[in-house]
Design a protein around this motif. Sequence first.
Motif, PDB file in Angstrom:
ATOM      1  N   VAL A 459       0.627  -1.167   0.128  1.00  0.00           N
ATOM      2  CA  VAL A 459      -0.176   0.156   0.056  1.00  0.00           C
ATOM      3  C   VAL A 459       0.879   1.329  -0.009  1.00  0.00           C
ATOM      4  O   VAL A 459       1.764   1.381   0.894  1.00  0.00           O
ATOM      5  CB  VAL A 459      -1.068   0.070   1.156  1.00  0.00           C
ATOM      6  N   GLN A 460       0.844   2.009  -1.089  1.00  0.00           N
ATOM      7  CA  GLN A 460       1.459   3.277  -1.145  1.00  0.00           C
ATOM      8  C   GLN A 460       0.719   4.585  -1.067  1.00  0.00           C
ATOM      9  O   GLN A 460      -0.241   4.643  -1.850  1.00  0.00           O
ATOM     10  CB  GLN A 460       2.258   3.140  -2.410  1.00  0.00           C
ATOM     11  N   LEU A 461       1.116   5.566  -0.304  1.00  0.00           N
ATOM     12  CA  LEU A 461       0.810   6.959  -0.506  1.00  0.00           C
ATOM     13  C   LEU A 461       1.591   7.749  -1.033  1.00  0.00           C
ATOM     14  O   LEU A 461       2.960   7.977  -0.861  1.00  0.00           O
ATOM     15  CB  LEU A 461       0.700   7.300   1.174  1.00  0.00           C
ATOM     16  N   LEU A 462       1.180   8.292  -2.278  1.00  0.00           N
ATOM     17  CA  LEU A 462       1.845   9.141  -3.359  1.00  0.00           C
ATOM     18  C   LEU A 462       1.361  10.615  -2.932  1.00  0.00           C
ATOM     19  O   LEU A 462       0.375  10.799  -2.692  1.00  0.00           O
ATOM     20  CB  LEU A 462       1.558   8.360  -4.766  1.00  0.00           C
ATOM     21  N   ASP A 463       2.198  11.386  -3.463  1.00  0.00           N
ATOM     22  CA  ASP A 463       1.879  12.746  -3.621  1.00  0.00           C
ATOM     23  C   ASP A 463       1.602  13.076  -5.055  1.00  0.00           C
ATOM     24  O   ASP A 463       1.408  12.109  -5.903  1.00  0.00           O
ATOM     25  CB  ASP A 463       2.922  13.938  -3.212  1.00  0.00           C
ATOM     26  N   ILE A 491      -2.473  10.291  -3.214  1.00  0.00           N
ATOM     27  CA  ILE A 491      -2.927   9.210  -4.256  1.00  0.00           C
ATOM     28  C   ILE A 491      -2.646   7.971  -3.614  1.00  0.00           C
ATOM     29  O   ILE A 491      -1.471   8.030  -2.948  1.00  0.00           O
ATOM     30  CB  ILE A 491      -2.396   9.297  -5.650  1.00  0.00           C
ATOM     31  N   ILE A 492      -3.634   7.060  -3.414  1.00  0.00           N
ATOM     32  CA  ILE A 492      -3.151   5.821  -2.739  1.00  0.00           C
ATOM     33  C   ILE A 492      -2.975   4.544  -3.794  1.00  0.00           C
ATOM     34  O   ILE A 492      -4.070   4.372  -4.672  1.00  0.00           O
ATOM     35  CB  ILE A 492      -4.414   5.455  -1.661  1.00  0.00           C
ATOM     36  N   ARG A 493      -2.208   3.968  -3.985  1.00  0.00           N
ATOM     37  CA  ARG A 493      -1.911   2.849  -4.901  1.00  0.00           C
ATOM     38  C   ARG A 493      -1.897   1.889  -4.066  1.00  0.00           C
ATOM     39  O   ARG A 493      -1.112   1.512  -3.221  1.00  0.00           O
ATOM     40  CB  ARG A 493      -0.539   3.497  -5.693  1.00  0.00           C
ATOM     41  N   ILE A 494      -2.329   0.773  -4.813  1.00  0.00           N
ATOM     42  CA  ILE A 494      -2.298  -0.943  -4.421  1.00  0.00           C
ATOM     43  C   ILE A 494      -1.750  -1.860  -5.209  1.00  0.00           C
ATOM     44  O   ILE A 494      -1.929  -1.653  -6.363  1.00  0.00           O
ATOM     45  CB  ILE A 494      -3.666  -1.354  -3.698  1.00  0.00           C
ATOM     46  N   VAL A 518      -2.446  -3.611 -10.188  1.00  0.00           N
ATOM     47  CA  VAL A 518      -2.054  -2.391  -9.670  1.00  0.00           C
ATOM     48  C   VAL A 518      -3.409  -1.527  -9.664  1.00  0.00           C
ATOM     49  O   VAL A 518      -3.929  -1.436 -10.851  1.00  0.00           O
ATOM     50  CB  VAL A 518      -1.003  -1.623 -10.219  1.00  0.00           C
ATOM     51  N   PHE A 519      -3.860  -1.005  -8.802  1.00  0.00           N
ATOM     52  CA  PHE A 519      -5.327  -0.178  -8.627  1.00  0.00           C
ATOM     53  C   PHE A 519      -5.142   0.979  -7.502  1.00  0.00           C
ATOM     54  O   PHE A 519      -4.096   1.025  -6.964  1.00  0.00           O
ATOM     55  CB  PHE A 519      -6.284  -0.975  -8.610  1.00  0.00           C
ATOM     56  N   TYR A 520      -6.091   1.923  -7.746  1.00  0.00           N
ATOM     57  CA  TYR A 520      -5.838   3.049  -6.952  1.00  0.00           C
ATOM     58  C   TYR A 520      -7.551   3.253  -6.473  1.00  0.00           C
ATOM     59  O   TYR A 520      -8.453   2.771  -6.421  1.00  0.00           O
ATOM     60  CB  TYR A 520      -5.918   4.031  -7.921  1.00  0.00           C
ATOM     61  N   ASN A 542     -12.634   3.140   1.005  1.00  0.00           N
ATOM     62  CA  ASN A 542     -12.472   1.895   0.625  1.00  0.00           C
ATOM     63  C   ASN A 542     -11.788   1.721  -0.917  1.00  0.00           C
ATOM     64  O   ASN A 542     -12.165   2.674  -1.770  1.00  0.00           O
ATOM     65  CB  ASN A 542     -13.786   0.982   0.617  1.00  0.00           C
ATOM     66  N   ILE A 543     -11.290   0.845  -1.274  1.00  0.00           N
ATOM     67  CA  ILE A 543     -10.299   0.870  -2.623  1.00  0.00           C
ATOM     68  C   ILE A 543     -10.857  -0.417  -3.163  1.00  0.00           C
ATOM     69  O   ILE A 543     -10.673  -1.600  -2.764  1.00  0.00           O
ATOM     70  CB  ILE A 543      -9.249   0.683  -2.529  1.00  0.00           C
ATOM     71  N   GLN A 544     -11.354  -0.398  -4.447  1.00  0.00           N
ATOM     72  CA  GLN A 544     -11.943  -1.459  -5.361  1.00  0.00           C
ATOM     73  C   GLN A 544     -10.688  -1.898  -6.331  1.00  0.00           C
ATOM     74  O   GLN A 544     -10.368  -1.276  -7.085  1.00  0.00           O
ATOM     75  CB  GLN A 544     -12.983  -1.191  -6.028  1.00  0.00           C
TER      76      GLN A 544
END
Length: 554
Positions: A459-463, A491-494, A518-520, A542-544
């Motif tokens: 799980v990544q937190l991006l600017d 932006i949250i990337r999974i 990879v999804f967001y 929540n992230i789908q």
Amino acid sequence: MNLKNLVYFIAIILIISSCAKQSTPMGGPRDEDPPQLIESNPKGQSTEVKPASIELIFDEYIKLDNPTKGIVITPRIDKDKVTFTALKNKVIVELDQELEDSTTYVFNFQKSVIDISEENPAENLKLVFSTGKTIDSLSISGNINYLFQEKKIDYNNTIIGVYPLSDTTNLFNEQPYYLTRADSAGKFQVGNIKNGKYRLYAWNDINGSLKAENKSEEYDFLNDTLTIDHNIEGIQFNLAKSDLTPIRILRSGPFGQNYEIILNRDPAELKIQNDGLGQEYFYTIEDKRIRLFSKSIQTDSIPFQLSLLDSVGSQKDSLIFAKFNTSERKPEKVTQSVNSGKSFYKDLEIEIKFNKPIVDINTDSLYVQYDSAGIIPIEKSFISISDSSKRDLIKINLSLPDSISKEIITLKAADSTFQDIEGQYNLEPIAANYRKLKREGLADAISGKIEGAEPPFIVQLLDQKNQLIKESYIEKNQNYSFSLLQPGTFIIRIIEDTNGNKRWDPSNINSNRNAERVFYFTNEEGKKDIIIRGGWTLEDQNIQGIEKTGITNK
């Protein structure tokens, strides 16, 4: 002629001249109507025809815009033998080749035919005919997704290619038998397909070659043969780059008193084995270059066992005999980069990356300063070496008490603080600033659940510039959270880490393996941005998960 008559005479001449002057007449309303096809030879939906040329007649004068790239012809024919010509209100296509028997051909002109006046493209211009008795009518359709969406995607460059199973070619070495381009929303449809077994690919055709470049273009594939005997919907492609070039050693040899190994690409994993590694011998790796170091000169060649693994799973094992001889080559200077500019709350982690292994640190000249008189000496217990076999990454961890109210904290190191394996010291002082955050200005948390996918997850937190701010690894559940965040837009990337190796793995078409998904996070409006302010707590974000590559409607 007196002066008065002369003035009248000149005035009359000017009036006549003005009346005779030519000017562009005012035009009517702008022509916004696209060219309309009024006749074609052969006619659309014709059967049992094998034309040597095709002629299309329009209701106005037209011209062609990049027809070689823009006009899509399926099934595959030799486009080098096709000539496109625009003459007044006609388009003539000279084929100069024999068409296949019992085959339905589709000439999709897309936006290649435009009118002369306003360059309006003809809409939905497509000519279908068959060399056999029937028109093939089977179709496939679906959606395109790009796994790493760092910029706005031009889906119109994405080609969906269909290859007969009996055809030994693929997306890298030959144009597809059937093809289409995705629309601006990433949807596609390939029509007029003959009943049979096929392989399907999709790729970002940046260079317009109608073939994929595995080093520079994103692509994906269905890993099962597709039997097309009815219309098929819901095909999903997830595109990403995947360089299939096997990793290898290009050359190796002495570099001063050290030994250097040059690779054709950076490895995803590197293992070096030697009994003295981390004590007598060390190494660094950067920019496809492995450099081995020895504390002392060696008269004999020293064996090192190398195991290289690239991102697609290609492995290379080699036994290298390194030489560490005396050399007249002057050692390189010590250089370093520091993670300055970082913001922190309470716990500060400083990273200093060097170009060579560091063997000694003089802590007497290493400290953190928070005002003109206040310093915190860096003790050896604060310092850690990321990898004892490399010793090129120094980490300094310290916790600052709340009593320190200054916002800017500065790491300082005098010259000659760090000594490398070749006896060289840093020649210039080091100063790096860090910003201490206050608790009341921080957002409390962002949290939610990952749905439609199975752990483990990265799980990544991006600017907004896609720079990594925080990262966490979830092994056994589907809940994520980030706490004590600096306010901003994120932006949250999974990454669905299917094999649990804690990195994203691209596809490998040779092993019939698709890329890890990879999804967001996206909001109700379909936007990826997530805004959080000081004191806020955002729950239930929540992230789908996206659909897997394959057929979603079976």
